[in-house]
Structure formats: structure tokens, C-alpha cells
Design a protein around this motif. Structure first.
Motif, PDB file in Angstrom:
ATOM      1  N   LEU A  31     -27.841 -41.026-142.357  1.00  0.00           N
ATOM      2  CA  LEU A  31     -26.439 -41.401-142.217  1.00  0.00           C
ATOM      3  C   LEU A  31     -25.680 -41.250-143.527  1.00  0.00           C
ATOM      4  CD1 LEU A  31     -27.061 -44.675-140.185  1.00  0.00           C
ATOM      5  CD2 LEU A  31     -26.540 -42.390-139.283  1.00  0.00           C
ATOM      6  N   TYR A  32     -26.409 -41.333-144.640  1.00  0.00           N
ATOM      7  CA  TYR A  32     -25.790 -41.269-145.964  1.00  0.00           C
ATOM      8  C   TYR A  32     -26.899 -41.026-146.982  1.00  0.00           C
ATOM      9  CZ  TYR A  32     -23.326 -42.744-150.193  1.00  0.00           C
ATOM     10  OH  TYR A  32     -22.763 -42.782-151.439  1.00  0.00           O
ATOM     11  N   PHE A  43     -29.972 -49.610-138.944  1.00  0.00           N
ATOM     12  CA  PHE A  43     -30.257 -48.597-139.945  1.00  0.00           C
ATOM     13  C   PHE A  43     -30.880 -49.243-141.174  1.00  0.00           C
ATOM     14  CE2 PHE A  43     -25.742 -49.715-140.455  1.00  0.00           C
ATOM     15  CZ  PHE A  43     -25.623 -49.965-141.814  1.00  0.00           C
ATOM     16  N   LEU A  44     -31.502 -48.407-141.998  1.00  0.00           N
ATOM     17  CA  LEU A  44     -32.167 -48.853-143.219  1.00  0.00           C
ATOM     18  C   LEU A  44     -31.456 -48.278-144.434  1.00  0.00           C
ATOM     19  CD1 LEU A  44     -35.898 -48.217-142.254  1.00  0.00           C
ATOM     20  CD2 LEU A  44     -34.591 -50.301-141.985  1.00  0.00           C
ATOM     21  N   VAL A  45     -31.335 -49.093-145.456  1.00  0.00           N
ATOM     22  CA  VAL A  45     -30.816 -48.658-146.748  1.00  0.00           C
ATOM     23  C   VAL A  45     -31.978 -48.765-147.732  1.00  0.00           C
ATOM     24  CG1 VAL A  45     -29.114 -49.066-148.568  1.00  0.00           C
ATOM     25  CG2 VAL A  45     -28.535 -49.601-146.175  1.00  0.00           C
ATOM     26  N   LYS A  75     -19.043 -50.313-141.708  1.00  0.00           N
ATOM     27  CA  LYS A  75     -17.664 -49.928-141.336  1.00  0.00           C
ATOM     28  C   LYS A  75     -17.677 -48.673-140.484  1.00  0.00           C
ATOM     29  CE  LYS A  75     -15.268 -51.979-145.267  1.00  0.00           C
ATOM     30  NZ  LYS A  75     -14.545 -51.739-146.530  1.00  0.00           N
ATOM     31  N   LYS A  76     -18.444 -47.659-140.909  1.00  0.00           N
ATOM     32  CA  LYS A  76     -18.517 -46.393-140.163  1.00  0.00           C
ATOM     33  C   LYS A  76     -19.102 -46.595-138.770  1.00  0.00           C
ATOM     34  CE  LYS A  76     -18.684 -43.158-144.004  1.00  0.00           C
ATOM     35  NZ  LYS A  76     -19.413 -42.070-144.662  1.00  0.00           N
ATOM     36  N   LYS A  77     -20.031 -47.508-138.642  1.00  0.00           N
ATOM     37  CA  LYS A  77     -20.689 -47.780-137.356  1.00  0.00           C
ATOM     38  C   LYS A  77     -19.918 -48.805-136.517  1.00  0.00           C
ATOM     39  CE  LYS A  77     -24.424 -45.243-137.400  1.00  0.00           C
ATOM     40  NZ  LYS A  77     -24.724 -44.350-136.278  1.00  0.00           N
ATOM     41  N   GLY A 128     -23.984 -54.583-133.530  1.00  0.00           N
ATOM     42  CA  GLY A 128     -23.619 -53.930-132.278  1.00  0.00           C
ATOM     43  C   GLY A 128     -23.765 -54.812-131.057  1.00  0.00           C
ATOM     44  N   LYS A 129     -24.229 -56.036-131.258  1.00  0.00           N
ATOM     45  CA  LYS A 129     -24.315 -57.043-130.194  1.00  0.00           C
ATOM     46  C   LYS A 129     -24.429 -58.395-130.868  1.00  0.00           C
ATOM     47  CE  LYS A 129     -29.340 -57.410-129.581  1.00  0.00           C
ATOM     48  NZ  LYS A 129     -30.418 -57.371-128.606  1.00  0.00           N
TER      49      LYS A 129
END
Length: 113
Positions: A20-21, A40-42, A74-76, A107-108
Motif C-alpha cells: 500500500l505504501y 494492514f501492517l506497517v 485516511k486513504k482506507k 472498517g467495522k
């Protein structure tokens, strides 16, 4: 950088991932076994094996990881509704890969812990 774990192989694009980045300090990718609609993982591109191994010299890197987590939230489109950051530290906490990583879930409505 030695490629002795799956995260390092993702960083170096030796195995496929939904990246994603990515910049010179961190890589962000979707979790392959998501626990929420957005997961996601950072991870730092530098090898830091666990939260316990962060040193004072890593403070800017850790701050950058958090800033990027917010950017991707923010993007998601989970920034306003809410999201959770999780860092598992060592085996008893569920850390499966010996490479520092932040799980970002949203997301939930997530259950309270």
C-alpha cells in the motif's frame, strides 16, 4: 539487509504482497489473514526484531511508522470512524515474525479488549 524473514522478502519485493505504501524507512502492506475489513501492517525496512529492541536512535523511525499508519488509515477511509493499532511483542503476545510491525485494523466496530 539479510532476507531471513518473510517481511524482509516483502520489503525487497522477493515475494508478492499488496503493498500500500513504501519509502526508504517503512513498508505497508495488506495482511494476508485479515482480522477486520481493513487490516494492514506497517513495518520498518530496518531490522528491529521486537518492540523491546527499539533504541533511542529509532525514535524518528517509530514516529514515522505511526504517521504512515495514520496516512494509510485516511486513504482506507477508517480515519474518522476509528481504527486500532496493535504491536505484539514476543511469543506469548502472539508475535509470529521477529520483525517489529504495527497491525492497523478497522472498517467495522471492533470489540473492546
Amino acid at each position: 539487509m539479510k532476507e531471513n524473514n518473510i517481511f524482509q522478502k516483502i520489503i525487497n519485493k522477493k515475494i508478492p504482497a499488496d503493498i500500500l505504501y513504501q519509502d526508504e524507512k517503512v513498508t505497508v502492506f495488506s495482511d494476508i489473514n485479515p482480522k477486520a475489513p481493513v487490516h494492514f501492517l506497517v513495518i520498518p525496512n530496518k531490522i528491529i526484531t521486537s518492540l523491546n529492541k527499539i533504541e533511542k536512535k529509532d525514535k524518528n523511525l517509530v514516529f514515522h511508522m505511526l504517521n504512515i499508519a495514520i496516512l494509510i488509515a485516511k486513504k482506507k477511509k477508517i480515519y474518522n470512524t476509528g481504527y486500532r493499532l496493535i504491536i505484539n511483542c514476543n511469543n506469548h503476545a502472539g508475535q509470529e515474525i521477529n520483525h517489529l510491525h504495527i497491525h492497523v485494523l478497522g472498517g467495522k466496530r471492533l470489540k473492546s479488549i
